[in-house]
Write a protein that holds these residues in place. Structure first.
Motif, PDB file in Angstrom:
ATOM      1  N   LEU A   1       0.814  -1.208   0.000  1.00  0.00           N
ATOM      2  CA  LEU A   1       0.000   0.000   0.000  1.00  0.00           C
ATOM      3  C   LEU A   1       0.849   1.261   0.000  1.00  0.00           C
ATOM      4  O   LEU A   1       1.870   1.337   0.684  1.00  0.00           O
ATOM      5  N   ASN A   2       0.396   2.241  -0.731  1.00  0.00           N
ATOM      6  CA  ASN A   2       0.949   3.589  -0.664  1.00  0.00           C
ATOM      7  C   ASN A   2       0.050   4.390   0.267  1.00  0.00           C
ATOM      8  O   ASN A   2      -1.084   4.716  -0.084  1.00  0.00           O
ATOM      9  N   LYS A   3       0.532   4.685   1.442  1.00  0.00           N
ATOM     10  CA  LYS A   3      -0.291   5.353   2.458  1.00  0.00           C
ATOM     11  C   LYS A   3      -0.093   6.865   2.494  1.00  0.00           C
ATOM     12  O   LYS A   3      -0.536   7.530   3.419  1.00  0.00           O
ATOM     13  N   ASP A   4       0.558   7.416   1.465  1.00  0.00           N
ATOM     14  CA  ASP A   4       0.877   8.840   1.468  1.00  0.00           C
ATOM     15  C   ASP A   4      -0.342   9.729   1.239  1.00  0.00           C
ATOM     16  O   ASP A   4      -0.349  10.884   1.638  1.00  0.00           O
ATOM     17  N   ASP A   5      -1.370   9.215   0.571  1.00  0.00           N
ATOM     18  CA  ASP A   5      -2.515  10.066   0.234  1.00  0.00           C
ATOM     19  C   ASP A   5      -3.826   9.303   0.398  1.00  0.00           C
ATOM     20  O   ASP A   5      -4.680   9.293  -0.489  1.00  0.00           O
ATOM     21  N   LEU A   6      -3.977   8.648   1.540  1.00  0.00           N
ATOM     22  CA  LEU A   6      -5.195   7.885   1.777  1.00  0.00           C
ATOM     23  C   LEU A   6      -6.403   8.812   1.917  1.00  0.00           C
ATOM     24  O   LEU A   6      -6.305   9.914   2.443  1.00  0.00           O
ATOM     25  N   LYS A   7      -7.547   8.349   1.422  1.00  0.00           N
ATOM     26  CA  LYS A   7      -8.799   9.082   1.496  1.00  0.00           C
ATOM     27  C   LYS A   7      -9.817   8.282   2.296  1.00  0.00           C
ATOM     28  O   LYS A   7      -9.588   7.123   2.655  1.00  0.00           O
ATOM     29  N   SER A   8     -10.934   8.889   2.558  1.00  0.00           N
ATOM     30  CA  SER A   8     -12.042   8.221   3.244  1.00  0.00           C
ATOM     31  C   SER A   8     -13.243   8.154   2.318  1.00  0.00           C
ATOM     32  O   SER A   8     -13.251   8.739   1.232  1.00  0.00           O
ATOM     33  N   VAL A   9     -14.261   7.421   2.754  1.00  0.00           N
ATOM     34  CA  VAL A   9     -15.507   7.341   1.999  1.00  0.00           C
ATOM     35  C   VAL A   9     -16.655   7.649   2.948  1.00  0.00           C
ATOM     36  O   VAL A   9     -16.715   7.134   4.060  1.00  0.00           O
ATOM     37  N   ASP A  10     -17.553   8.517   2.497  1.00  0.00           N
ATOM     38  CA  ASP A  10     -18.701   8.926   3.311  1.00  0.00           C
ATOM     39  C   ASP A  10     -19.963   8.500   2.579  1.00  0.00           C
ATOM     40  O   ASP A  10     -20.521   9.243   1.766  1.00  0.00           O
ATOM     41  N   ASP A  11     -20.381   7.277   2.827  1.00  0.00           N
ATOM     42  CA  ASP A  11     -21.540   6.711   2.126  1.00  0.00           C
ATOM     43  C   ASP A  11     -22.223   5.732   3.065  1.00  0.00           C
ATOM     44  O   ASP A  11     -21.559   4.928   3.725  1.00  0.00           O
ATOM     45  N   GLU A  12     -23.541   5.774   3.118  1.00  0.00           N
ATOM     46  CA  GLU A  12     -24.282   4.924   4.057  1.00  0.00           C
ATOM     47  C   GLU A  12     -24.147   3.431   3.728  1.00  0.00           C
ATOM     48  O   GLU A  12     -24.397   2.584   4.579  1.00  0.00           O
ATOM     49  N   ARG A  13     -23.715   3.113   2.503  1.00  0.00           N
ATOM     50  CA  ARG A  13     -23.533   1.709   2.105  1.00  0.00           C
ATOM     51  C   ARG A  13     -22.138   1.171   2.411  1.00  0.00           C
ATOM     52  O   ARG A  13     -21.853   0.001   2.167  1.00  0.00           O
ATOM     53  N   ALA A  14     -21.258   2.016   2.922  1.00  0.00           N
ATOM     54  CA  ALA A  14     -19.840   1.663   3.034  1.00  0.00           C
ATOM     55  C   ALA A  14     -19.597   0.389   3.842  1.00  0.00           C
ATOM     56  O   ALA A  14     -18.712  -0.406   3.515  1.00  0.00           O
ATOM     57  N   SER A  15     -20.377   0.173   4.889  1.00  0.00           N
ATOM     58  CA  SER A  15     -20.157  -0.987   5.750  1.00  0.00           C
ATOM     59  C   SER A  15     -20.369  -2.317   5.031  1.00  0.00           C
ATOM     60  O   SER A  15     -19.937  -3.366   5.505  1.00  0.00           O
TER      61      SER A  15
END
Length: 200
Positions: free
Chosen positions: A48-62
């Motif tokens: 993994l390249n952890k230099d620019d990790l993002k998140s996800v904001d979605d009710e289906r994510a789980s």
């Protein structure tokens, strides 16, 4: 001489198929949200390249959380076939829509054997066969699931994994040592340049 049988990738999974990731936009990283695993976060060597990790904001994510022994593949573009094996050590991830997940069944095969096969030249050649002329690769879940994998007896799988895992661990240790050496040098150089910038 190893006594190989063969199986498709789908045959080696818990559910007999691959699953596409969530179609959602990435947002700025937040500890309050799931970390979003995208194609760009996966290096060619499967780390993994952890230099620019993002998140996800979605009710289906789980519904798209990776579990240990999952392996995800890039399904389109120049990165087609790039893959990442999830063992739980990198934290929790939700996988993105341009990735296809296969959940490897440890009762059928050593999951890390599949990981290492999917880093092999044989696998890369198989992926490359889908490139025609100027057309970039594009592999769907059904095609990936039909990929044939040579399967040696379990004790030989385990031996292969032990050897290659040891090499991976040594590479990781060397990278950590190099980072520890390089970072102070960069910091020292930056301080030196900052001092020089005040000299007229």
């Amino acid at each position: 001489m190893m006594d190989f049988s063969t199986a498709t990738l789908a045959d080696l999974t818990t559910d007999g198929k691959g699953s596409y990731g969530i179609a959602a936009s990435a947002v700025d990283f937040s500890d309050d949200l799931y970390t979003y695993l995208r194609i760009t976060d996966i290096r060619d060597d499967g780390t993994l390249n952890k230099d620019d990790l993002k998140s996800v904001d979605d009710e289906r994510a789980s519904q798209y959380i990776l579990e240990p022994n999952d392996i995800v593949f890039a399904r389109t573009g120049a990165s087609t076939g790039r893959n990442y094996f999830y063992d739980g050590s990198d934290g929790q991830f939700v996988y993105a829509g341009f990735l296809i997940k296969f959940s490897i069944d440890p009762k059928k095969v050593n999951p890390k054997y599949v990981k290492y096969y999917c880093m092999s030249d044989t696998f890369k050649g198989w992926v490359h066969s889908f490139n025609t002329g100027s057309t970039r690769g594009n592999i769907n879940a059904k095609t990936l699931g039909s990929m044939t994998i040579p399967i040696p007896p379990r004790h030989q799988q385990d031996g292969i994994v032990i050897v290659l895992s040891g090499i991976d661990e040594k590479i990781k240790e060397n990278d950590e040592i190099n980072n520890c050496l390089v970072f102070p040098m960069k910091l020292c150089l930056a301080r030196h340049l900052n001092k020089r910038s005040f000299v007229h």
